[in-house]
Enzyme design. Sequence first.
Site, PDB file in Angstrom:
ATOM      1  N   GLY A   7       0.806  -1.217   0.000  1.00 48.41           N
ATOM      2  CA  GLY A   7       0.000   0.000   0.000  1.00 48.41           C
ATOM      3  C   GLY A   7       0.836   1.262   0.000  1.00 48.41           C
ATOM      4  N   ALA A   9       1.618   3.264  -2.249  1.00 47.28           N
ATOM      5  CA  ALA A   9       1.198   4.353  -3.126  1.00 47.28           C
ATOM      6  C   ALA A   9       0.096   5.192  -2.503  1.00 47.28           C
ATOM      7  CB  ALA A   9       0.714   3.792  -4.464  1.00 47.28           C
ATOM      8  N   ILE A  12      -1.023   7.390   3.476  1.00 44.71           N
ATOM      9  CA  ILE A  12      -0.063   7.143   4.555  1.00 44.71           C
ATOM     10  C   ILE A  12       1.134   6.364   4.032  1.00 44.71           C
ATOM     11  CG2 ILE A  12       0.289   6.027   6.791  1.00 44.71           C
ATOM     12  CD1 ILE A  12      -2.650   6.577   7.419  1.00 44.71           C
ATOM     13  N   GLY A  13       0.884   5.358   3.205  1.00 40.08           N
ATOM     14  CA  GLY A  13       1.970   4.529   2.705  1.00 40.08           C
ATOM     15  C   GLY A  13       3.040   5.313   1.982  1.00 40.08           C
ATOM     16  N   VAL A  57      -1.995  -7.565  -2.690  1.00 40.74           N
ATOM     17  CA  VAL A  57      -1.558  -8.416  -1.579  1.00 40.74           C
ATOM     18  C   VAL A  57      -2.339  -9.725  -1.531  1.00 40.74           C
ATOM     19  CG1 VAL A  57      -0.633  -6.627  -0.082  1.00 40.74           C
ATOM     20  CG2 VAL A  57      -3.070  -7.161   0.002  1.00 40.74           C
ATOM     21  N   ALA A  77      -1.315  -1.657   3.301  1.00 42.92           N
ATOM     22  CA  ALA A  77      -2.387  -1.903   2.334  1.00 42.92           C
ATOM     23  C   ALA A  77      -3.682  -2.254   3.053  1.00 42.92           C
ATOM     24  CB  ALA A  77      -1.987  -3.026   1.387  1.00 42.92           C
ATOM     25  N   TYR A 180     -15.480  -2.276   8.759  1.00 40.44           N
ATOM     26  CA  TYR A 180     -14.071  -1.890   8.652  1.00 40.44           C
ATOM     27  C   TYR A 180     -13.334  -2.139   9.960  1.00 40.44           C
ATOM     28  CZ  TYR A 180     -10.016   1.221   8.581  1.00 40.44           C
ATOM     29  OH  TYR A 180      -8.753   1.737   8.685  1.00 40.44           O
ATOM     30  N   LYS A 184     -10.064  -4.635  10.747  1.00 39.85           N
ATOM     31  CA  LYS A 184      -8.790  -4.158  11.291  1.00 39.85           C
ATOM     32  C   LYS A 184      -8.401  -4.952  12.534  1.00 39.85           C
ATOM     33  CE  LYS A 184      -6.579  -1.437   9.850  1.00 39.85           C
ATOM     34  NZ  LYS A 184      -5.515  -1.576   8.822  1.00 39.85           N
ATOM     35  N   ASN A 209      -6.860   9.785  13.882  1.00 41.05           N
ATOM     36  CA  ASN A 209      -7.349  10.446  12.663  1.00 41.05           C
ATOM     37  C   ASN A 209      -6.189  11.136  11.943  1.00 41.05           C
ATOM     38  OD1 ASN A 209      -9.796  10.212  14.546  1.00 41.05           O
ATOM     39  ND2 ASN A 209     -10.710  10.693  12.563  1.00 41.05           N
TER      40      ASN A 209
END
Length: 352
Positions: A7, A9, A12-13, A57, A77, A180, A184, A209
């Site tokens: 991830g 791109a 955060i990545g 992935v 990702a 979601y 996680k 956040n």
Amino acid sequence: MEILVTGGAGFIGSAVVRALAAAGHGVRVLDALLPAVHPSGRAPDLPSDVTFCHGDVRDAAAVEETLAGVDAVCHQAAMVGLGLDLDDAPAYAGCNDLGTAVLLAAMARTGVRHLVLAGSMVVYGEGRYRCAEHGDVAPGPRRPADLDAGRFEPPCPVCGTTLAPGLVTEDAPPDPRNVYAATKLAQEHLASAWARACQGTVLTLRYHNVYGPGMPRDTPYAGVASLFRSALARGEAPRVFEDGGQRRDFVHVEDVAAANLAALAALPSRPVGSARAYNVGSGEVRTVGEMAEALAEAHGGPAPVVTGQYRLGDVRHITADSARLRTELGWRPQVPFRTGTAEFAAVVLRPD
């Protein structure tokens, strides 16, 4: 080290990738460039010495190929956000949980034993609350009838009185309240099982956040800061749900990238077979309304509009105690709220 960033791109990545490259690490990126995040399908602008691999992935062959010669994995990702409705559940479970399982299986086969996992504060559900009479309590999901009536604060589950919100620590019991969040938490469990079975080490960074340059434009999966900033870019007033009093910890993306570097540096000294979680927050408690106001003021746009609307999957207050990360890994946030929001109000949002 040679580090694979899944991830890499993304919002955060890519910040993590730039920080790693600047620190002298060898970096390779695996990213599927999913249309929800990258509508153009174009590879991002990354440092010239970073190797970019277009792959998913969930593709075992692609993952195993990118793991060759890697010392550690920084797993960013994921499909993020609350989603639109339960029809999103298969996509969330596929991207987040199946993808993580495929990655971990490939790491087991290739002998890669160090992992930093991008976690999320959503695993906690509501944050920490205290009742004046009954002490620390865990309120249940808010009722639609209360929300429709504008009663947004969760009441004490024992006596029904108003609660005082506080900071949540990593030891708080998980209580995921949407799909979601459930995926996680499942990622954390999968990574912990991998660490025990393979004598690996995993550090999970539970992001609060995150905001800052590089956020995508207005999408159903964007963070609230991006939604406000997108509205201002269109010349519109930011629309604030509920009464704007939702407490959050807005942490700058550069500070999140620095936390990833600190975690990667700490991995070799951690006990094998271990997993440990860290909150990543700025330590500044702000409201959603304050974020909208700060961005509008810095951008010179219209004042926010408080709508009273709500989403059932949202929680009222969730703010971090990041003392464990500061104490154990020596991390400190560097970007104050006012500095970060002023910067974010001025940058051009990422087109894709």
